[in-house]
Design an enzyme around this catalytic site. Structure first.
Site, mmCIF file in Angstrom:
data_model
loop_
_atom_site.group_PDB
_atom_site.id
_atom_site.type_symbol
_atom_site.label_atom_id
_atom_site.label_comp_id
_atom_site.label_asym_id
_atom_site.label_seq_id
_atom_site.Cartn_x
_atom_site.Cartn_y
_atom_site.Cartn_z
ATOM 1 N N LYS A 128 7.580 1.204 15.349
ATOM 2 C CA LYS A 128 6.843 0.036 14.861
ATOM 3 C C LYS A 128 7.357 -0.296 13.473
ATOM 4 C CE LYS A 128 3.256 -0.687 12.528
ATOM 5 N NZ LYS A 128 3.762 -1.860 11.777
ATOM 6 N N GLU A 180 4.857 11.356 6.106
ATOM 7 C CA GLU A 180 5.561 11.179 4.826
ATOM 8 C C GLU A 180 4.749 10.142 4.051
ATOM 9 O OE1 GLU A 180 8.104 12.780 3.681
ATOM 10 O OE2 GLU A 180 8.893 13.765 5.459
ATOM 11 N N CYS A 191 8.462 5.893 -2.945
ATOM 12 C CA CYS A 191 7.499 7.005 -2.936
ATOM 13 C C CYS A 191 7.923 8.104 -3.904
ATOM 14 C CB CYS A 191 7.373 7.573 -1.529
ATOM 15 S SG CYS A 191 8.973 7.991 -0.811
ATOM 16 N N GLU A 210 -0.525 5.887 -7.594
ATOM 17 C CA GLU A 210 0.878 5.547 -7.314
ATOM 18 C C GLU A 210 1.122 4.129 -7.824
ATOM 19 O OE1 GLU A 210 1.863 5.348 -3.108
ATOM 20 O OE2 GLU A 210 3.833 6.193 -3.549
HETATM 21 P P1 NAD Z 1 1.180 1.256 4.504
HETATM 22 O O1 NAD Z 1 0.540 2.576 4.753
HETATM 23 O O2 NAD Z 1 0.320 0.111 4.197
HETATM 24 O O3 NAD Z 1 2.047 0.830 5.779
HETATM 25 C C1 NAD Z 1 3.046 1.657 6.310
HETATM 26 C C2 NAD Z 1 3.242 1.288 7.765
HETATM 27 O O4 NAD Z 1 2.039 1.577 8.465
HETATM 28 C C3 NAD Z 1 3.519 -0.192 8.012
HETATM 29 O O5 NAD Z 1 4.386 -0.307 9.120
HETATM 30 C C4 NAD Z 1 2.146 -0.733 8.384
HETATM 31 O O6 NAD Z 1 2.202 -1.887 9.174
HETATM 32 C C5 NAD Z 1 1.610 0.441 9.175
HETATM 33 N N1 NAD Z 1 0.166 0.530 9.332
HETATM 34 C C6 NAD Z 1 -0.811 0.204 8.457
HETATM 35 N N2 NAD Z 1 -2.024 0.463 9.013
HETATM 36 C C7 NAD Z 1 -1.801 0.967 10.251
HETATM 37 C C8 NAD Z 1 -2.622 1.420 11.321
HETATM 38 N N3 NAD Z 1 -3.960 1.425 11.240
HETATM 39 N N4 NAD Z 1 -2.021 1.870 12.460
HETATM 40 C C9 NAD Z 1 -0.690 1.876 12.574
HETATM 41 N N5 NAD Z 1 0.142 1.456 11.602
HETATM 42 C C10 NAD Z 1 -0.405 1.008 10.460
HETATM 43 O O7 NAD Z 1 2.248 1.509 3.368
HETATM 44 P P2 NAD Z 1 3.246 0.471 2.710
HETATM 45 O O8 NAD Z 1 2.524 -0.290 1.671
HETATM 46 O O9 NAD Z 1 3.969 -0.304 3.743
HETATM 47 O O10 NAD Z 1 4.307 1.477 2.061
HETATM 48 C C11 NAD Z 1 4.113 2.017 0.839
HETATM 49 C C12 NAD Z 1 3.609 3.441 0.951
HETATM 50 O O11 NAD Z 1 4.513 4.217 1.714
HETATM 51 C C13 NAD Z 1 3.548 4.092 -0.403
HETATM 52 O O12 NAD Z 1 2.367 4.850 -0.507
HETATM 53 C C14 NAD Z 1 4.771 5.002 -0.400
HETATM 54 O O13 NAD Z 1 4.682 6.103 -1.270
HETATM 55 C C15 NAD Z 1 4.823 5.417 1.022
HETATM 56 N N6 NAD Z 1 6.174 5.890 1.365
HETATM 57 C C16 NAD Z 1 6.361 7.226 1.566
HETATM 58 C C17 NAD Z 1 7.632 7.705 1.845
HETATM 59 C C18 NAD Z 1 7.875 9.168 2.072
HETATM 60 O O14 NAD Z 1 8.935 9.512 2.597
HETATM 61 N N7 NAD Z 1 6.975 10.052 1.705
HETATM 62 C C19 NAD Z 1 8.703 6.823 1.927
HETATM 63 C C20 NAD Z 1 8.474 5.468 1.719
HETATM 64 C C21 NAD Z 1 7.186 5.005 1.452
#
Ligand code: NAD
Length: 491
Positions: free
Chosen positions: A180, A256, A290, A387
């Site tokens: 997704k 992650e 992140c 963050e």
């Molecule tokens: P987010 O959690 O809002 O979204 C991440 C993904 O999850 C997107 O594809 C979103 O559409 C999906 N999503 C959201 N709600 C969902 C649900 N209920 N069911 C299924 N999918 C759902 O995060 P974001 O704003 O897109 O990304 C930023 C975050 O990601 C930051 O907190 C960052 O630190 C983290 N991040 C972590 C890593 C790592 O490797 N640890 C890497 C990159 C980003």
């Protein structure tokens, strides 16, 4: 197959299910955050298509798991070659939909493709064990089997890297996948699965959904007992929600999640090196990483020198459209996120933080924010531990090594930490004390396909890449084999 043209590159706009592209009942817009303009319209999946993607993944699972390791490795090599031929397509499309400077997109591409090389090599080298049963009379044979159909959810901030790192491990392990994409960056994912298709990945092995209703997708797929694995990269809040869902059917989960990276500069550090690394670690991808330096923690002996040099370098950063020559800092991903940054700076001001540079959104089209440097005395846990995810550097000063370590560890997160010192013994001792999954010693960038990436505490569960990554998608299988030497060979 319906497609669109983005900056001269043809990109499929449908959903990729069971080896074919298909239109959705609805579509949604993809916006360039640097201009605010719509650059594409893509299919918007519902729970129905999500279940169809899982149908395809479940149907393909056994045959894919049965592929010989060498054959799978060869396919990965072919995919790596094809990806590499399309390097510039990926870079351009990533910059168009995520806003990051083209040079950063190219670097992200190189790292992402490297994961396909890494997994091609690793899949041919998996091994098991053989041992005598404790009481005698049988043998213990252990091997690994793919966990099974997997749901892979990725964020927008590193659209190709997150897709390649996850799908690389899942597919190499012999799992089939429903991917997704993030709503903000579906086009990179589309190019990615199109390339895997052309490389020869069989129908159903990898499927891709874009959607504006992520919960509908995860609810539909995670309530289905055929799903055996969820691997999620994104915010800690959503990760925690998905873990609770995974608990329902006891689904294997890797997470992650967010980070609050401390960037610690001790009194004996090479300050020039620390400044250069801090600039990259903080402002890469406009701070939307992140593993970004979230709290820059300076020993008081070097605080003035570091701050002066850091400010001088931060002033040189050019903000603008990622396609612009010499641009260092692109836009924030959306206006909503830019408004969050405005509020965040206000909260720091309210806590008495001094704005040393920037602090304001940039006028005009697109959602830009000035590279900002704050001097913060507060230790308010909620604010300092948040963050930032923005081109916003928060500088703190400490009086001792002990205070630096205690402040660094005073966080709910545990993803990446950074440490600058010339004393190797001290570096090792402190790195062992830092409650983080990764510690960069005298460097601000660590990502490498050969290294295990991941965090502790609220930063997640499991690792991606390195020798560990593939095992997130494999389960040990133990065979107890009766062996009676006397009967088999004779007395
Ligand atoms: P987010 O959690 O809002 O979204 C991440 C993904 O999850 C997107 O594809 C979103 O559409 C999906 N999503 C959201 N709600 C969902 C649900 N209920 N069911 C299924 N999918 C759902 O995060 P974001 O704003 O897109 O990304 C930023 C975050 O990601 C930051 O907190 C960052 O630190 C983290 N991040 C972590 C890593 C790592 O490797 N640890 C890497 C990159 C980003």
């Amino acid at each position: 197959m319906s497609s669109t043209v983005v900056h001269g590159r043809v990109v499929p706009t449908g959903l990729y299910i069971d080896g074919a592209w298909r239109a959705g009942v609805k579509t949604f817009d993809v916006t360039d955050p640097a201009t605010g303009k719509v650059i594409a319209e893509v299919a918007d999946a519902t729970g129905t298509e999500a279940v169809e993607a899982l149908d395809a993944a479940a149907a393909a699972q056994d045959a894919w798991a049965a592929w010989a390791p060498r054959a799978r490795a060869d396919l990965f090599h072919a995919a790596h070659r094809l990806l590499t031929e399309r390097a510039e397509d990926f870079a351009v499309v990533m910059t168009a939909e995520s806003g990051k400077p083209l040079a950063e997109s190219r670097a992200e591409f190189a790292l992402s493709a490297g994961f396909f090389q890494w997994y091609a090599e690793q899949v041919a080298h998996l091994h098991g064990t053989y041992a005598h049963g404790s009481p005698g009379g049988y043998r213990i044979v252990t091997t690994h089997q793919p966990v099974g159909p997997s749901l892979l959810i990725t964020p927008w901030n590193f659209p190709l890297l997150m897709s390649a790192r996850k799908a690389g491990a899942a597919l190499a392990a012999g799992c089939t996948a429903v991917m997704k994409s993030a709503q903000e960056t579906p086009l990179t994912g589309a190019l990615f699965v199109q390339t895997l298709h052309e490389a020869g990945f069989p129908a159903g092995v990898v499927n891709l959904l874009h959607t504006t209703t992520s919960p509908a997708i995860s609810d539909a797929v995670m309530d289905d007992r055929r799903l055996r694995k969820i691997s999620f990269t994104g915010s800690t809040g959503v990760g925690s929600h998905l873990l609770r869902k995974a608990a329902g059917n006891i689904v294997n989960a890797s997470m992650e999640l967010g980070g609050d990276g401390p960037f610690v500069v001790l009194a004996d550090a090479d300050v020039d090196l620390a400044v250069e690394q801090a600039i990259v670690c903080k402002f890469r991808n406009a701070g939307q990483a992140c593993v970004a330096a979230n709290r820059i923690i300076l020993h008081s002996d070097v605080a003035a020198e570091f701050t002066e040099k850091f400010l001088a370098r931060a002033r040189e950063l050019r903000v603008g459209n990622g396609f612009g020559e010499g641009v260092d800092v692109g836009p924030i991903i959306s206006e909503r996120q830019r408004d969050r940054v405005v509020r965040l700076v206000g909260r720091f001001r309210d806590q008495g933080a001094e704005v040393l540079l920037g602090g304001e959104p940039v006028d005009g089209p697109g959602s830009f924010f000035e590279p900002t440097v704050l001097r913060v005395d507060s230790r308010d846990r909620e604010l300092c531990g948040e963050e930032l995810f923005a081109p916003l550097a928060a500088i703190y000063t400490v009086a001792s090594v002990r205070e630096a370590v205690e402040f660094a560890n005073d966080s709910d997160y545990g993803l990446a930490a950074y440490l600058f010192t010339r004393d190797v013994s001290r570096a090792v001792a402190i790195a062992e004390k830092l409650d983080f999954g990764m510690v960069g010693v005298n460097r601000g960038i660590m990502a490498d396909p050969a290294a295990a990436f991941g965090g502790t505490k609220a930063s997640g569960l499991g690792r991606e890449g390195g020798h560990d990554g593939i095992y997130e998608f494999l389960e040990p299988k133990y065979l107890a084999i009766t062996v009676d030497e006397t009967e088999a060979i004779g007395a």
